[in-house]
Write a protein that holds these residues in place. Structure first.
Motif, PDB file in Angstrom:
ATOM      1  N   UNK A  61      42.283  35.017  47.354  1.00 16.05           N
ATOM      2  CA  UNK A  61      41.199  34.645  46.311  1.00 16.05           C
ATOM      3  C   UNK A  61      41.144  35.950  45.352  1.00 16.05           C
ATOM      4  N   UNK A  62      41.466  37.258  45.924  1.00 19.55           N
ATOM      5  CA  UNK A  62      41.458  38.544  44.978  1.00 19.55           C
ATOM      6  C   UNK A  62      42.679  38.073  43.808  1.00 19.55           C
ATOM      7  N   UNK A  63      43.761  37.785  44.649  1.00 15.22           N
ATOM      8  CA  UNK A  63      44.824  37.482  43.819  1.00 15.22           C
ATOM      9  C   UNK A  63      44.631  36.252  42.723  1.00 15.22           C
ATOM     10  N   UNK A  64      44.174  35.222  43.237  1.00  7.60           N
ATOM     11  CA  UNK A  64      43.591  34.175  42.385  1.00  7.60           C
ATOM     12  C   UNK A  64      42.891  34.957  40.863  1.00  7.60           C
ATOM     13  N   UNK A  65      41.907  35.555  41.405  1.00  7.08           N
ATOM     14  CA  UNK A  65      40.992  35.991  40.296  1.00  7.08           C
ATOM     15  C   UNK A  65      41.657  36.919  39.423  1.00  7.08           C
ATOM     16  N   UNK A  66      42.661  37.727  39.860  1.00  8.97           N
ATOM     17  CA  UNK A  66      43.502  38.394  38.870  1.00  8.97           C
ATOM     18  C   UNK A  66      44.437  37.492  38.131  1.00  8.97           C
ATOM     19  N   UNK A  67      45.179  36.676  38.641  1.00  9.52           N
ATOM     20  CA  UNK A  67      45.874  35.653  37.839  1.00  9.52           C
ATOM     21  C   UNK A  67      44.776  35.039  36.757  1.00  9.52           C
ATOM     22  N   UNK A  68      43.767  34.633  37.160  1.00 10.81           N
ATOM     23  CA  UNK A  68      42.841  33.728  36.260  1.00 10.81           C
ATOM     24  C   UNK A  68      42.360  34.645  35.089  1.00 10.81           C
ATOM     25  N   UNK A  69      42.065  35.908  35.359  1.00 12.49           N
ATOM     26  CA  UNK A  69      41.836  36.865  34.088  1.00 12.49           C
ATOM     27  C   UNK A  69      43.160  36.952  33.265  1.00 12.49           C
TER      28      UNK A  69
END
Length: 489
Positions: free
Chosen positions: A269-277
């Protein structure tokens, strides 16, 4: 005197450990910056690849850019903002105003992408938080019940009644209510909203199917088949295992497996958030090429995070608290034991707190810093939380200056009242008086989501100091010799 010597040695050992931790965090920070650079470079290579074949993400990015061009043909405000930015490209207020204005337009392609990415992260968070939410460590007791509240999942589905009667996500873990105001996205983007609504309904049906135990298919039915299995020759002298002991071992093994799975889920989830931003920033730069400067990028990221995190922070923090539950529990035990400790009991030098409590007019030492740190839980954006920690440390320095003047008749010296050695015990005392175990998870989340550039200067020093203070508070209840002059509660 022997106890004071032991306490001094303990603080010195803690400072040495802090140096080692700071070095490890610096190395981790460099790795994160390199990973970020490679991730952005890989994304740029994919976007501007000259090969005829394109990935699904490239096609989506190209489609979004096409939608941006179409949007700019139908609206005049992007041209006006671009013209103003050409006149004053280095004006931070103008850059922030542009990004905030764009994020306030629900029909802009960047906002549409932002909502889709939020839904994607929330869909990952909801099942595990709704099923695995642990009791929150609180001073009221360990068995505090979790109160259901209206989550984004419930609000989005309540209109069609698909999940109106189901309990929502338990948000009492984060002491914040989740409020996801995205109804405009559903009304203006019928096609994407219909897809997400269908996805939510599917997830809701799965959750409903697992809401209660299925007695027809439970593991208890396997008992009738166990005697039929061939376990080999057994003699009458075989020792029968203790069922309670076996059950404890099984439960422990299950908890360990569950803990590892939740940690891996959190990393994803943390990686997904970084990629989303990163994707949102890239699309902003495609929309306004004049923002492609270092200072403008930082302002863009700050504005994007202001819009991205608030609706997701409550369930995200609940997952962090699940992962760091043991540390929060250790923090709470220390608070229970040392809630009446004075600054001197924690190791604060006598010159940095009033010897006569009456001069504080009914308050206690460093109360302003304690009240400021308590405000951290009210913010839902990592950057604002980090600013709260910075303000806390500044208030600590101001209070220390004031308290030192009480012990000295001469004018305040030009040198600072406290150094790094004095900051740790004072900050530990402030954290102890906040009575907020969730600070452990809050700071762990900040370390994941704060931009790397902010972790180098004052903000990074303040966050590292807070982490060290929290670790020290967690260890208080493990001291072989209790702190002096403390009546354990």
């Amino acid at each position: 005197m022997p106890f004071l010597t032991d306490q001094t040695l303990s603080l010195q050992r803690q400072m040495m450990e802090n140096l080692i931790i700071a070095k490890a965090r610096q190395d981790a920070l460099q790795r994160k910056m390199e990973e970020r650079r490679l991730r952005l470079q890989e994304e740029a290579n994919r976007r501007f690849a000259s090969s005829g074949t394109m990935s699904a993400e490239d096609q989506e990015q190209r489609l979004l850019y096409t939608n941006i061009l179409e949007y700019e043909q139908d609206h005049d405000w992007p041209k006006v903002w671009k013209a103003n930015l050409k006149k004053n490209p280095e004006d931070p207020a103008l850059v922030s105003g542009l990004v905030n204005y764009m994020l306030g337009c629900p029909d802009h392609p960047v906002v549409q992408l932002l909502h889709r990415l939020q839904y994607r992260v929330y869909n990952r968070l909801y099942p595990i938080i709704s099923k695995c939410a642990p009791p929150s460590p609180s001073m009221g007791g360990y068995g505090t019940s979790i109160k259901p509240s209206r989550s984004a999942h419930t609000l989005l589905l309540h209109q069609d009644g698909s999940l109106g009667s189901k309990p929502a996500v338990a948000h009492s873990l984060s002491d914040m209510s989740l409020s996801l105001s995205m109804s405009h996205d559903h009304s203006t983007h019928d096609h994407s909203s219909h897809d997400h609504s269908t996805h939510y309904e599917t997830d809701g049906e799965e959750l409903q199917c697992h809401a209660g135990p299925d007695r027809d298919n439970s593991f208890e039915d396997l008992e009738q088949f166990l005697p039929q299995l061939d376990w080999g020759q057994r003699s009458d002298l075989d020792l029968t295992p203790d069922p309670l002991h076996v059950q404890v071992e099984v439960d422990t093994h299950i908890q360990e497996q569950e803990g590892r799975a939740i940690k891996e889920h959190l990393k994803i989830i943390v990686k997904d958030i970084h990629n989303a931003i990163d994707r949102l920033l890239s699309l902003c730069l495609l929309s306004f090429e004049c923002l492609n400067t270092a200072s403008a990028k930082d302002l863009c990221v700050a504005s994007i995070e202001e819009a991205f995190f608030p609706p997701l922070w409550a369930p995200l923090l609940a997952l962090f608290r699940k992962v760091f539950h043991d540390r929060e529990l250790a923090f709470e035990i220390s608070v229970r034991l040392y809630r009446e400790a004075s600054p001197g009991d924690i190791g604060v030098p006598p010159k940095l707190y009033p010897s006569d409590p009456s001069v504080l007019n009914g308050s206690y030492a460093y109360e302003l810093a304690v009240q400021e740190l308590k405000m951290l839980s009210r913010d839902c954006c990592p950057q604002r939380k980090l600013e709260c920690i910075v303000r806390t440390l500044r208030l600590i320095c101001a209070c220390a200056e004031e308290y030192r003047c009480l012990h000295e008749d001469s004018p305040p010296p030009k040198t600072a009242a406290i150094g790094a050695d004095d900051l740790l015990p004072i900050l530990s005392f402030v954290a102890l008086r906040t009575d907020l175990p969730q600070l452990v998870s809050e700071c762990a989340a900040l370390e994941e989501f704060i931009h790397e550039g902010y972790l180098i200067g004052e903000e990074g020093y303040c966050l590292t100091s807070m982490q060290s203070a929290l670790t020290y508070v967690e260890s208080l209840h493990t001291l072989t010799t209790p702190l002096a002059n403390i009546k354990l509660t």
